[in-house]
Design an enzyme around this catalytic site. Structure first.
Site, short mmCIF file in Angstrom:
data_model
loop_
_atom_site.label_atom_id
_atom_site.label_comp_id
_atom_site.label_asym_id
_atom_site.label_seq_id
_atom_site.Cartn_x
_atom_site.Cartn_y
_atom_site.Cartn_z
N SER A 130 13.13 -1.14 -33.18
CA SER A 130 14.24 -1.67 -33.98
C SER A 130 14.04 -1.89 -35.27
O SER A 130 15.10 -2.24 -36.15
CB SER A 130 15.06 -2.60 -33.08
OG SER A 130 15.77 -2.10 -32.10
N LYS A 182 15.85 -0.29 -38.04
CA LYS A 182 17.44 -0.61 -38.51
C LYS A 182 17.52 -0.88 -39.82
O LYS A 182 18.55 -0.92 -40.46
CB LYS A 182 17.92 -1.56 -37.52
CG LYS A 182 18.08 -0.83 -36.23
CD LYS A 182 18.43 -1.95 -35.12
CE LYS A 182 18.45 -0.98 -33.57
NZ LYS A 182 18.50 -1.87 -32.56
N SER A 211 20.50 -6.64 -33.35
CA SER A 211 19.99 -5.29 -33.17
C SER A 211 20.71 -4.25 -32.07
O SER A 211 20.24 -3.74 -31.26
CB SER A 211 18.46 -5.39 -32.44
OG SER A 211 17.57 -4.37 -32.60
#
Length: 388
Positions: free
Chosen positions: A60, A63, A115
């Protein structure tokens, strides 16, 4: 008669000795990650690295790219309608509902703090038109930044593609770029955010998953990540005594402690050292240039104490007209200021004549870099042709 020192007194004496004569800084911090890097923000200098150029899964922390593209899109005030495809995205979620309308700004906060994978898809669909379209924008931006060993295939970092990867170094470059954006910097440092919910009496409340904001007093932001294949990934930033650091770890079972160790080691071992100051440049003896040459920005660099003596500088200036001074057609720049650390060139700065400096550049702006490259080429060409 022998004098016996008790163990307690011995410990106290040793402690006093260590306090008076502190230990030298460790050669490098202890890190358990498969890949890691510690970078100084303004210069991009790598202070520590381990397998920092090895392509790996990143989960993640992907991102960060999704967030900065959304912010730079100019659509942050748009209202996004959540599609069924976005709402059904697996993994960590903001629990968005199909048909729900939510500001793009809120989606970016949910993306960075909680997230949300559903948020990532919603952002990608709105900003890029489709997931494939957004992936194209991600890779285009990666190339622009100089992320040479990175490929993005989705906006969230889930293991849905075999060829979605990056390196610790490339992710530090991305974070360096993103942290120059004030909105990104604010979002990354936010601990709690409230988002109004359409048709509901209660707001969504998102608390940042980045525990470094609580565990480390100098922390300024970052992004967490985890998938079964990537394991734990973490990007975090910190600032102390005018130095801003970026830490990245990939596949790290002890990332909170490792990031703390890297930051403490970096702040202890290096110091931001001013090597040239904005304004008039001293030390120029030529009468036509003396007191009239200036730098348009201050340049500082992270150095260990022993490296300060290894710094050297030199100035190259255009040959003055026969009159001995510039009256018209003043070159911009009139020369370059070079700074070297041993045999490594760490700065190549333009010099301007008597108040003729250009408008100060934005940090790492592409147009600024392009203009500076043209100036350097022109400068080199004139030197080659003997027009000095």
């Amino acid at each position: 008669m022998k004098h016996i020192i008790s163990p307690l007194i011995y410990i106290v004496i040793c402690s006093l000795i260590l306090a008076v004569f502190p230990q030298e800084a460790k050669a490098e911090p202890g890190v358990s990650a498969k890949a890691a890097v510690l970078m100084e923000q303004s210069s991009g200098r790598v202070l520590y690295g381990r397998n920092e150029h090895r392509p790996m899964r990143i989960a993640s922390i992907t991102k960060i790219m999704t967030a900065i593209l959304a912010i730079e899109s100019g659509k942050m005030q748009d209202t996004v309608t959540i599609t069924e495809h976005a709402a059904k995205t697996e993994g960590s979620s903001l629990y968005l509902k199909p048909g729900e309308k939510i500001p793009l700004t809120d989606l970016v906060y949910g993306l960075m703090l909680r997230s949300g994978n559903d948020s990532a898809v919603a952002i990608a669909e709105h900003v890029g038109g489709s997931l494939d379209g957004f992936a194209y924008l991600m890779n285009q931006k990666a190339e622009e930044i100089g992320m040479k060993h990175t490929r993005f295939r989705n906006p969230h970092g889930l293991d849905t593609h075999e060829d979605h990867y990056s390196t610790a170094y490339d992710m530090a470059l991305l974070t360096k770029y993103a942290m120059n954006n004030d909105m990104f910097k604010d979002i990354s440092a936010t601990k709690v955010y409230r988002s109004e919910q359409t048709g509901e009496k209660w707001d969504r409340v998102w608390r940042n998953k980045n525990k470094m904001l609580k565990l480390y007093e100098n922390s300024t932001g970052g992004k967490t990540g985890y998938t079964k294949r990537a394991k734990r990934t973490l990007v975090s930033t910190a600032e102390k005594d005018g130095m801003e650091l970026i830490a990245v770890t990939l596949n790290d079972p002890d990332d909170w402690e490792d990031h703390r160790n890297m930051f403490e080691w970096g702040f202890h071992s290096f110091q931001m050292t001013e090597l040239i100051k904005e304004g008039k440049v001293s030390g120029i003896k030529d009468k036509g240039y003396k007191g009239k040459v200036e730098a348009n920005r201050t340049f500082s660099y992270p150095l260990m104490k022993e490296e300060i003596k290894q710094i050297s500088s030199s100035i190259h200036l255009y040959k003055l007209p026969k009159s001995g001074e510039w009256k018209e057609d003043i070159p911009k720049p009139v020369g370059r200021y070079f700074i070297d650390l041993n045999d490594l060139r760490i700065a190549d700065l333009p010099l301007y004549y008597d108040g003729k400096a250009l408008i100060k550049p934005h940090k790492d702006g592409i147009w600024t870099i392009f203009k500076d490259m043209l100036n350097q080429l022109f400068f080199a060409a004139r030197e080659h042709n003997g027009s000095w």
